[in-house]
Design an enzyme around this catalytic site. Structure first.
Site, short mmCIF file in Angstrom:
data_model
loop_
_atom_site.label_atom_id
_atom_site.label_comp_id
_atom_site.label_asym_id
_atom_site.label_seq_id
_atom_site.Cartn_x
_atom_site.Cartn_y
_atom_site.Cartn_z
N ARG A 81 0.76 -1.31 -0.07
CA ARG A 81 -0.13 0.07 0.07
C ARG A 81 0.90 1.35 -0.08
NH1 ARG A 81 -1.33 2.56 4.51
NH2 ARG A 81 -1.43 0.89 5.83
N TYR A 84 -16.23 16.90 -15.79
CA TYR A 84 -16.97 15.63 -15.86
C TYR A 84 -17.80 15.25 -14.65
CZ TYR A 84 -16.69 10.39 -14.62
OH TYR A 84 -17.18 9.12 -14.38
N ASP A 128 -6.56 18.67 -14.98
CA ASP A 128 -7.19 17.08 -15.50
C ASP A 128 -6.80 16.75 -17.26
OD1 ASP A 128 -8.12 14.57 -16.48
OD2 ASP A 128 -9.87 14.82 -14.81
N LYS A 182 -8.13 5.45 -19.23
CA LYS A 182 -8.17 5.98 -20.56
C LYS A 182 -6.99 5.79 -21.21
CE LYS A 182 -12.34 7.24 -18.60
NZ LYS A 182 -12.12 7.11 -17.20
#
Length: 405
Positions: A56, A108, A180, A205
């Site tokens: 982690r 978005y 972004d 993406k």
């Protein structure tokens, strides 16, 4: 958790992406780097910490993916997160209760939902503006937000925001400028070069590009921001999984090659849509009359492969279109090798209430295409069939309007 870009022999971003991690396996001399799936790592002694102890916090495979993304964006380092939304959430952890976030009105839908929800519970304040409107720059100077959020091109109208202008405002008022860059990837735009402090990606993406990973990344311009982002990523437990990082790294090796085909196909499809009588308007930065076209020419190195357009027949035409389309899957997401079509009103932006969607310029007749790398003649023929199907309800609606007059 944090991985800083190391000094390399001068080479192009294309070469660095293809060759990332080659020769990293010193045990068996494999060409491609191995994947490290281990949850934990040996301690030499109690209280003696090595670079890796728990996945982690840090993992070699994830660090390699982060290093590659940071190099492509020109940042000092990056963190890889579990999703694009967790990358956004980690970035906004830099805000406190009284801080103001200035965000695009047509961002978005998931970002809009997160920002609104955090504001409603007192996490921070949010003001939605039209960043392509020069008046918003002066508004920002008056409001003095702690963070300015940029999404360019925007989702789904592909509106263009001047990164350099907003970065100057952020610098003048002491704000953090976050861009972004999911819609273009570092192949076509590098916001840090224009003054942004952080760059956010949904690696789901273009960076991965194959529709089989959900992930995110935050790239930092300086060490202080990087350390803070890395700390929150670890504390929140939103680090990317090693296997997902491995697949994303594999995807980035072909990012530049894929992007060329994506964009070549998209430009042909923009031309097809722009010539169609069924289409009321096409949204794509390559079009000379697209708002922000000149800014896009200045800050982008490519036009991108996301295209949105509005059908004259509204929702009835949309239903006919998607019923006939075959090579464009009706699905959310974007940037994969496969072509997709999305209906923002009912899909990506459904979480926004109707007034907010209308204010963002999202109507029921709007469709968004993510143009893949299939044979373009197949995509064009498919669109022509779907547009012909959409023409029937469009003509019917026109006759009804004429009768009413």
């Amino acid at each position: 958790m944090t991985h800083r870009s190391a000094a390399r022999v001068a080479s192009s971003p294309v070469t660095r992406a293809v060759r990332a991690g080659l020769g990293a396996d010193t045990a068996h001399r494999a060409i491609m780097p191995p994947i490290h799936l281990s949850t934990n790592f040996f301690f030499d002694a109690p209280g003696v910490y090595a670079k890796y102890d728990y996945t982690r916090t840090a993992n070699p495979t994830r660090d390699l993916a982060a290093d590659t993304i940071a190099e492509l964006e020109g940042g000092c380092g990056a963190v890889v997160t579990s999703s694009g939304m967790s990358a956004i959430a980690v970035s906004t952890r830099l805000l406190s209760g009284g801080d103001l976030l200035l965000a695009p009105r047509d961002c978005y839908g998931g970002s809009y939902r997160l920002f609104s929800a955090e504001a409603s519970r007192g996490g921070y304040r949010v003001e939605f503006v039209d960043p392509w409107d020069p008046a918003s720059l002066e508004l920002a100077r008056r409001l003095r937000p702690r963070m300015i959020w940029i999404e360019t091109p925007s989702n789904p109208r592909l509106r263009i925001t001047d990164i350099a202008a907003w970065a100057r405002v952020a610098r003048d008022i002491g704000a953090i400028c976050v861009a972004d860059n999911t819609f273009l990837s570092p192949v076509n735009q590098r916001p840090l070069e224009f003054g942004a402090g952080l760059v956010v990606h949904s690696t789901t993406k273009f960076l991965n590009g194959h529709g089989d990973v959900v992930g995110g990344a935050v790239v930092a311009a300086d060490e202080d921001l990087l350390e803070e982002i890395a700390w929150w990523t670890n504390v929140m437990g939103v680090s990317g999984a090693p296997f997902d990082s491995y697949l994303t790294l594999r995807g980035m090796r072909t990012l530049h090659a894929r992007s060329r085909v994506h964009e070549a196909n998209a430009l042909r499809i923009v031309d097809l849509l722009d010539r169609s009588d069924v289409v009321a308007r096409v949204h794509h930065p390559s079009l000379p009359d697209h708002p922000g076209h000149d800014i896009a020419r200045r800050q982008q190195t490519g036009w991108g492969s996301l295209v949105s357009f509005e059908l004259r027949g509204g929702r009835a035409a949309v239903d006919a279109f998607v019923d006939r389309i075959e090579h464009f899957a009706l699905a959310e997401s974007l940037g994969g090798v496969e072509s997709l079509v999305a209906h923002p009103w009912t899909m990506t932006h459904a979480s926004m209430d109707e007034p907010a969607r209308r204010a963002a310029g999202i109507g029921e007749g709007l469709l968004r295409l993510s143009v893949g790398i299939e044979a373009c003649e197949d995509l064009e023929a498919d669109l022509e069939r779907a547009l012909a199907a959409a023409d029937r309800p469009t003509a019917c609606a026109a006759r009804v309007r004429a009768a009413q007059r």
